[in-house]
Each structure stands twice: as C-alpha cells, then as structure tokens.
Design a protein around this motif. Structure first.
Motif, PDB file in Angstrom:
ATOM      1  N   TRP A  17      20.226  61.850  75.186  1.00 37.14           N
ATOM      2  CA  TRP A  17      20.890  61.357  76.395  1.00 37.14           C
ATOM      3  C   TRP A  17      20.529  62.259  77.551  1.00 37.14           C
ATOM      4  CZ3 TRP A  17      22.792  56.949  77.698  1.00 37.14           C
ATOM      5  CH2 TRP A  17      23.528  56.833  78.873  1.00 37.14           C
ATOM      6  N   ASP A  71      19.177  61.239  84.028  1.00 42.44           N
ATOM      7  CA  ASP A  71      18.183  61.106  85.083  1.00 42.44           C
ATOM      8  C   ASP A  71      17.518  59.733  84.977  1.00 42.44           C
ATOM      9  OD1 ASP A  71      16.155  61.185  83.167  1.00 42.44           O
ATOM     10  OD2 ASP A  71      15.621  63.251  83.580  1.00 42.44           O
ATOM     11  N   GLN A  72      16.648  59.441  85.901  1.00 39.95           N
ATOM     12  CA  GLN A  72      16.052  58.103  85.967  1.00 39.95           C
ATOM     13  C   GLN A  72      14.885  57.926  85.009  1.00 39.95           C
ATOM     14  OE1 GLN A  72      15.210  57.452  90.096  1.00 39.95           O
ATOM     15  NE2 GLN A  72      17.370  57.406  90.652  1.00 39.95           N
ATOM     16  N   GLN A  73      14.452  58.998  84.345  1.00 40.15           N
ATOM     17  CA  GLN A  73      13.338  58.884  83.412  1.00 40.15           C
ATOM     18  C   GLN A  73      13.753  58.237  82.094  1.00 40.15           C
ATOM     19  OE1 GLN A  73      11.475  62.700  82.976  1.00 40.15           O
ATOM     20  NE2 GLN A  73      11.212  62.953  85.169  1.00 40.15           N
ATOM     21  N   MET A  74      15.014  58.318  81.757  1.00 37.98           N
ATOM     22  CA  MET A  74      15.471  57.732  80.508  1.00 37.98           C
ATOM     23  C   MET A  74      15.705  56.238  80.717  1.00 37.98           C
ATOM     24  SD  MET A  74      18.516  58.938  78.054  1.00 37.98           S
ATOM     25  CE  MET A  74      18.573  58.337  76.399  1.00 37.98           C
ATOM     26  N   THR A  75      14.967  55.442  80.004  1.00 38.67           N
ATOM     27  CA  THR A  75      15.051  53.990  80.199  1.00 38.67           C
ATOM     28  C   THR A  75      15.653  53.266  78.999  1.00 38.67           C
ATOM     29  OG1 THR A  75      12.797  53.732  79.384  1.00 38.67           O
ATOM     30  CG2 THR A  75      13.088  53.974  81.780  1.00 38.67           C
ATOM     31  N   ALA A  76      15.827  53.976  77.870  1.00 36.09           N
ATOM     32  CA  ALA A  76      16.397  53.345  76.680  1.00 36.09           C
ATOM     33  C   ALA A  76      17.126  54.390  75.850  1.00 36.09           C
ATOM     34  CB  ALA A  76      15.284  52.710  75.834  1.00 36.09           C
TER      35      ALA A  76
END
Length: 165
Positions: free
Chosen positions: A92, A95-100
């Motif tokens: 978890w 930030d915006q890099q985690m998309t799933a």
C-alpha cells in the motif's frame, strides 16, 4: 520525517525566540536520525535488518519510545501497532504510482508479520528483538508527535544539562 513542522515562539525578544526555534529544529533533526527508515544506520533500520536474527542494542530513548508504543498497542488491542512496517510500499502506498492493490497471497504474507507482541524488549540490556524474519517497525504513527513534544522540551533539558541519544 516526511512532514513539515511549523515552530513558533511568542516573545518580545526576537533573538531569544530565534534561538528557541533553532534548538527545536535541531531536536527534531536528532530524533529523525534515530527513528527514520530512510537511513541505513538509524536505530530503526538496524532493528529491522536483524529481525528474526538477533536483538539490537538501542539507546534508552529509542527503547522507551518502543516500550510506550507497545503499551499503546495493548490499550488499543492492536489498532495502533509500530510493526505495521512490514506493509511496505509493495502492499500500500499513498501516491499516484500505485494503480492496483497487491494480489491476495502477497497481502496475506505481509499482514501476518504485523504483531506488536512479537517485539521483544530487554530493559536490562536495552535491546529490541523482532521475533519474525521480515518484520519491520516504523514510527510513522507516533514519531512526529514525539519529536514535536521533545522539541518543546529541548530548551528545558539544555538548561539542566541533560544529554539524549
């Protein structure tokens, strides 16, 4: 510590006020060096590196903060737990890099390491041992408040000649 601190002093003496703010900044920086996970030689990272291997001797201040954290974990029945660190950015991340979200197996593996009861303290030798290999502690939930409180007290300690870690 990943956040900004805003220090203020109310006084008629600007020089005195600036000295107090400088002392507070130094205190926050000192505590950050102890607790950060962004520096390989911090006490936190030394504890994490030896998880499941061996106890790590720490300064009394770090030891007491871990002890206080465990007491809070007990009072909150684990809702507060500094061993949350095993949920690293692969699980978890805000930030915006985690998309799933991660897969179920990865999540289970990481969550099983969260358990404040597996943080073993030895007050006689000031050692901390994380019982499970892969366990990690982090002070994100308590470190900033602790640093702010210590910054507030730093001038009193300096006046009394007290030394910290």
């Amino acid at each position: 510590m990943g956040n900004h601190f805003e220090l203020s002093v109310v006084t008629d003496n600007e020089q005195w006020g600036n000295e107090k703010i400088d002392a507070g900044i130094k205190e926050i920086q000192r505590i950050e060096k102890l607790l950060t996970t962004f520096s390989d030689d911090s006490e936190t990272n030394l504890i994490n590196k030896d998880a499941g291997i061996s106890p790590v001797k720490v300064c009394p201040e770090t030891f007491d903060l871990i002890s206080r954290s465990i007491k809070i974990s007990e009072l909150t029945q684990g809702a507060f737990d500094i061993s949350y660190g095993s949920i690293d950015k692969r699980l978890w991340n805000f930030d915006q890099q985690m998309t799933a979200l991660p897969d179920r197996e990865t999540a289970k593996k990481m969550v099983r390491l969260i358990n404040y009861k597996n943080i073993i303290l030895d007050r006689e030798s000031y050692t901390v041992f994380l019982r499970e290999k892969g366990m990690l502690i982090g002070f994100g939930g308590i470190g900033k408040g602790y640093a702010a409180e210590q910054a507030k007290k730093s001038n009193d300690r300096a006046r009394r000649g007290e030394r910290r870690c």
